[in-house]
Every structure is written in structure tokens, then in C-alpha cells.
Design a protein around this motif. Structure first.
Motif, short mmCIF file in Angstrom:
data_model
loop_
_atom_site.label_atom_id
_atom_site.label_comp_id
_atom_site.label_asym_id
_atom_site.label_seq_id
_atom_site.Cartn_x
_atom_site.Cartn_y
_atom_site.Cartn_z
N THR A 1 37.56 45.03 35.28
CA THR A 1 37.74 45.64 36.60
C THR A 1 36.56 45.30 37.51
O THR A 1 36.75 44.95 38.68
CB THR A 1 37.91 47.16 36.46
OG1 THR A 1 39.02 47.42 35.59
CG2 THR A 1 38.17 47.82 37.80
N VAL A 2 35.35 45.39 36.98
CA VAL A 2 34.16 45.02 37.75
C VAL A 2 34.20 43.54 38.10
O VAL A 2 33.84 43.15 39.23
CB VAL A 2 32.87 45.39 36.99
CG1 VAL A 2 31.64 44.80 37.66
CG2 VAL A 2 32.74 46.91 36.88
N ALA A 3 34.67 42.70 37.19
CA ALA A 3 34.78 41.26 37.48
C ALA A 3 35.75 41.02 38.63
O ALA A 3 35.48 40.19 39.51
CB ALA A 3 35.22 40.51 36.23
N GLY A 4 36.86 41.72 38.65
CA GLY A 4 37.81 41.59 39.75
C GLY A 4 37.21 42.03 41.08
O GLY A 4 37.39 41.36 42.10
N LEU A 5 36.48 43.12 41.05
CA LEU A 5 35.79 43.60 42.25
C LEU A 5 34.78 42.56 42.73
O LEU A 5 34.70 42.26 43.92
CB LEU A 5 35.08 44.92 41.94
CG LEU A 5 34.14 45.42 43.01
CD1 LEU A 5 34.90 46.27 44.01
CD2 LEU A 5 33.00 46.19 42.41
N ALA A 6 34.04 41.99 41.79
CA ALA A 6 33.03 40.99 42.14
C ALA A 6 33.67 39.77 42.80
O ALA A 6 33.14 39.24 43.77
CB ALA A 6 32.26 40.57 40.89
N GLU A 7 34.80 39.36 42.30
CA GLU A 7 35.50 38.22 42.90
C GLU A 7 35.99 38.55 44.31
O GLU A 7 35.85 37.73 45.22
CB GLU A 7 36.67 37.79 42.01
CG GLU A 7 36.23 37.04 40.78
CD GLU A 7 35.55 35.72 41.10
OE1 GLU A 7 36.18 34.88 41.78
OE2 GLU A 7 34.39 35.54 40.68
N GLU B 1 34.75 40.71 46.40
CA GLU B 1 33.62 40.88 47.31
C GLU B 1 32.73 39.64 47.38
O GLU B 1 31.83 39.58 48.20
CB GLU B 1 32.78 42.10 46.90
CG GLU B 1 33.51 43.42 47.03
CD GLU B 1 33.90 43.75 48.47
OE1 GLU B 1 33.14 43.41 49.41
OE2 GLU B 1 34.97 44.36 48.65
N ASN B 2 32.96 38.70 46.48
CA ASN B 2 32.12 37.51 46.35
C ASN B 2 30.64 37.90 46.19
O ASN B 2 29.74 37.35 46.81
CB ASN B 2 32.30 36.54 47.52
CG ASN B 2 31.73 35.17 47.21
OD1 ASN B 2 31.67 34.76 46.06
ND2 ASN B 2 31.27 34.47 48.24
N HIS B 3 30.44 38.91 45.35
CA HIS B 3 29.08 39.40 45.05
C HIS B 3 29.10 39.82 43.58
O HIS B 3 29.75 40.79 43.22
CB HIS B 3 28.72 40.57 45.97
CG HIS B 3 27.27 40.88 45.95
ND1 HIS B 3 26.30 40.01 46.42
CD2 HIS B 3 26.60 41.97 45.51
CE1 HIS B 3 25.10 40.56 46.28
NE2 HIS B 3 25.26 41.74 45.73
N HIS B 4 28.41 39.08 42.75
CA HIS B 4 28.57 39.18 41.30
C HIS B 4 27.34 39.79 40.62
O HIS B 4 26.23 39.29 40.82
CB HIS B 4 28.84 37.79 40.73
CG HIS B 4 30.03 37.15 41.35
ND1 HIS B 4 29.96 36.44 42.53
CD2 HIS B 4 31.32 37.14 40.97
CE1 HIS B 4 31.17 36.01 42.84
NE2 HIS B 4 32.02 36.43 41.92
N PRO B 5 27.56 40.83 39.82
CA PRO B 5 26.45 41.44 39.08
C PRO B 5 26.19 40.71 37.77
O PRO B 5 27.02 39.94 37.29
CB PRO B 5 26.98 42.85 38.79
CG PRO B 5 28.45 42.63 38.57
CD PRO B 5 28.82 41.55 39.57
N ASP B 6 25.05 40.99 37.19
CA ASP B 6 24.80 40.63 35.80
C ASP B 6 25.35 41.78 34.96
O ASP B 6 25.13 42.96 35.29
CB ASP B 6 23.30 40.47 35.53
CG ASP B 6 22.73 39.23 36.18
OD1 ASP B 6 23.48 38.24 36.37
OD2 ASP B 6 21.53 39.23 36.51
N LEU B 7 26.08 41.45 33.92
CA LEU B 7 26.66 42.46 33.04
C LEU B 7 26.15 42.25 31.63
O LEU B 7 26.23 41.13 31.10
CB LEU B 7 28.19 42.37 33.03
CG LEU B 7 28.90 42.53 34.37
CD1 LEU B 7 30.38 42.23 34.24
CD2 LEU B 7 28.68 43.93 34.91
N ALA B 8 25.63 43.30 31.02
CA ALA B 8 25.23 43.28 29.61
C ALA B 8 26.22 44.18 28.87
O ALA B 8 26.27 45.39 29.11
CB ALA B 8 23.81 43.78 29.45
N VAL B 9 27.02 43.58 28.00
CA VAL B 9 28.12 44.29 27.35
C VAL B 9 27.81 44.51 25.88
O VAL B 9 27.41 43.58 25.17
CB VAL B 9 29.44 43.48 27.48
CG1 VAL B 9 30.60 44.22 26.84
CG2 VAL B 9 29.72 43.16 28.94
N ALA B 10 28.02 45.75 25.43
CA ALA B 10 27.88 46.10 24.02
C ALA B 10 29.01 47.07 23.69
O ALA B 10 29.75 47.50 24.58
CB ALA B 10 26.52 46.75 23.77
#
Length: 113
Positions: A63-69, A71-80
Motif C-alpha cells: 500500500t505504501v509502495a502504491g502511494l509512493a508511485e 506521489e512520485n516520492h519514495h521512502p526507504d522501507l525496512a521490512v521484518a
């Protein structure tokens, strides 16, 4: 309307150059409307989210990836397992911009649904 709600309604704009970098007072003012988010140094806005399952974690990431696309503003994501750390910074301005706070507010809005 709260600061978070106002930010969540905005759209990210293409920004380049240090004139778009927020100063400490601006960062602090915007941060007050984003519960749980914190400033890491002068250049990163960050929050860690917790989830009950790996599937819920991945749903959030996608969902965050879709939002980033959008808005064309991409976060760094650390997933565990059960955790995602979201970190924003605007590299083209050399620090934090309003776009970082706009996207953080949009993520907060998603978590309140």
C-alpha cells in the motif's frame, strides 16, 4: 482540520534545490501533527509500524509502495516480520521537504481506516 489532515490532502510537487529544504522550526511544526514520527538527525523523517502478521506487514508495504508511485516520492522501507520502518528524505533538496511530511500524513491516514 488538523495539520495531519491538511497535509494528507496535499500532493507532492517536484522539488529540487536547497531552497525547498525545511528549517528546524518548519520541521518541528509539521512533526507535531504526525504522532509517532520522529526526526533522525536533520535529514530523515521516520516511523516504525507494527503488525500482527507477516501478511499484514506485506499489505502495508504494498500500500505504501502504491502511494509512493502516485506521489512520485519514495521512502526507504525496512521490512521484518511484523514490522516496517518507513524513512523519508528528499535527496534532491539535501534534507527534509514538505513532500516528506505530506507522504507521512498520507500513511497516517491509511492506518486510521
Amino acid at each position: 482540520m488538523t495539520t495531519q489532515q491538511q497535509l494528507a490532502l496535499e500532493r507532492c510537487r517536484p522539488l529540487q534545490g536547497s531552497e525547498h529544504r525545511l528549517d528546524l522550526a518548519q520541521r518541528s511544526a509539521l512533526l507535531t501533527g504526525l504522532p509517532g514520527w520522529q526526526l533522525v538527525g536533520e535529514t530523515v523523517l521516520q516511523k516504525e509500524f507494527a503488525f500482527a502478521s507477516y501478511a499484514a506487514t506485506l499489505l502495508f508495504v504494498n500500500t505504501v509502495a502504491g502511494l509512493a508511485e502516485r506521489e512520485n516520492h519514495h521512502p526507504d522501507l525496512a521490512v521484518a516480520y511484523g514490522r516496517v520502518k518507513v524513512s523519508y528524505s528528499t535527496h534532491d533538496v539535501g534534507g527534509l521537504s514538505r513532500n516528506d511530511f505530506v507522504c507521512a500524513a498520507k500513511i497516517e491516514a491509511l492506518t486510521q481506516i
